[in-house]
Design an enzyme around this catalytic site. Structure first.
Site: not given
Ligand code: 3EB
Length: 347
Positions: A157, A216, A339
């Site tokens: 990821y 993030y 999710e």
């Molecule tokens: C999050 O909120 C959960 O990397 O495209 C959710 C939706 C998540 C899309 C992406 C990652 C992605 O971080 C993970």
């Protein structure tokens, strides 16, 4: 003189509004052939045992995720005009004059770096949409085999995020144009990136309970995940707006909440979705979240044996059970158990 907006032109002067240009329904696998007879279908997603783009009809894709709890396994996306299908480079695409749905499938060779494959794919998609009449990508889905596997010393990821960042950060102001997204893990070969684009600029919506993913801290990925929490679509001539909600998890601020507790994660996730809906409703002078119904949901979760608690909690959301598909999938952080993504129409 007051300049009229497109919305006023249609709903005020012409006094008519058209339906939302996208409608989603779930169907059973036996119905695929008859569904594809409809020339308004822009995309049909068949959740099954493989990940592929259909050779004969590129409106049909298979995604290698198992459905759970008797969910209907085919998600059908209807537009409002006749669809034609095309191919350019590695991208299979379908358009109807309003909208474009494209698919790029990557056969992953044994010796390759995921970040490079993803960077190339995203560069190809960006260049492609910019060459069409549908430059605004508003929704994107990333289906990634072994998303949590460590490869070359890094979780896949994270490599995916590095590649996506390398491609998208080439654009100035890239944080202001990010689509809603999902990134989920499959157990079958084939990386599939599917995207929807159009002529209307999406309005980016972030979540008041969450740090924007593009902000993030690097602990989650050396290059931040580039997506919007949701996008609000103000379709031309259409009274209803649509909110496309990204994959949403049990994250508050930037931290995972309730590691190991599926019910608490499901509840926290629903609170995150409600916060998005409340915020959008308030900003647009529309209904409160309590009155908004979600028109369709995908619920991805890791452990099939956790279906019942998940279904119990999702069942409290304002959404008809026949519009929910439950899918067994890996989630992009090891400590996340589920999710949820969805769409809502706001009147
Ligand atoms: C999050 O909120 C959960 O990397 O495209 C959710 C939706 C998540 C899309 C992406 C990652 C992605 O971080 C993970």
């Amino acid at each position: 003189m007051k300049v009229m907006t497109t919305r006023e032109t249609f709903s005020g002067v012409n006094n008519h509004t058209r339906e939302t240009p996208l409608k989603i329904e779930l169907a059973s696998a036996e119905d695929i052939n008859s569904i594809l007879q409809n020339d308004d279908v822009l995309m049909a997603v068949n959740f099954s045992s493989k990940t592929a783009v259909d050779r004969d009809d590129p409106r049909l894709i298979s995604v290698g995720l198992d459905t759970l709890g008797n969910s209907l396994p085919v998600e059908v996306w209807h537009g409002t005009g006749q669809v034609t299908s095309h191919r350019e480079g590695r991208i299979n695409w379908n358009e109807n004059g309003d909208l474009l749905f494209g698919h790029l499938l990557i056969d992953e060779p044994d010796t390759s770096n995921l970040d490079v494959l993803i960077e190339q794919a995203y560069i190809e998609i960006s260049a492609f949409v910019n060459s069409t009449a549908y430059p605004h990508v508003f929704r994107i889905w990333n289906y990634i085999p072994g998303i949590n596997r460590i490869e070359n010393g890094i979780e896949r990821y994270k490599s995916f995020c590095i590649g996506r960042h390398a491609a998208l950060s080439l654009q100035p102001d890239f944080r202001l144009t990010l689509p809603a997204a999902s990134a989920v893990g499959t157990d079958v070969p084939g990386i599939l990136v599917s995207f929807a684009s159009g002529k209307v600029k999406p309005v980016q919506v972030e979540n008041t309970r969450q740090v924007s993913a593009y902000h993030y801290p690097p602990v989650y990925s050396p290059r931040s995940p580039l997506f919007s929490r949701a996008v609000l679509m103000n379709w031309n001539g259409c009274e209803a707006q649509q909110l496309y909600i990204s994959g949403t998890s049990s994250i508050v601020g930037h931290e995972t909440r309730h590691t190991g507790d599926i019910s608490a994660q499901a509840e926290e996730t629903c609170m995150n979705i409600d916060a998005l809906l409340d915020d959008v409703a308030r900003r647009n002078g529309k209904k409160s979240a309590r009155e908004i119904t979600l028109s369709s949901l995908r619920v991805y979760f890791r452990h099939p044996e956790q279906l019942e608690p998940v279904r119990e909690i999702i069942g409290r959301q304002a959404v008809s059970p026949k519009n929910i598909v439950y899918l067994k999938a890996d989630i992009c952080r090891m400590n996340l158990l589920l999710e949820i993504e969805g769409i809502t129409n706001l009147f």
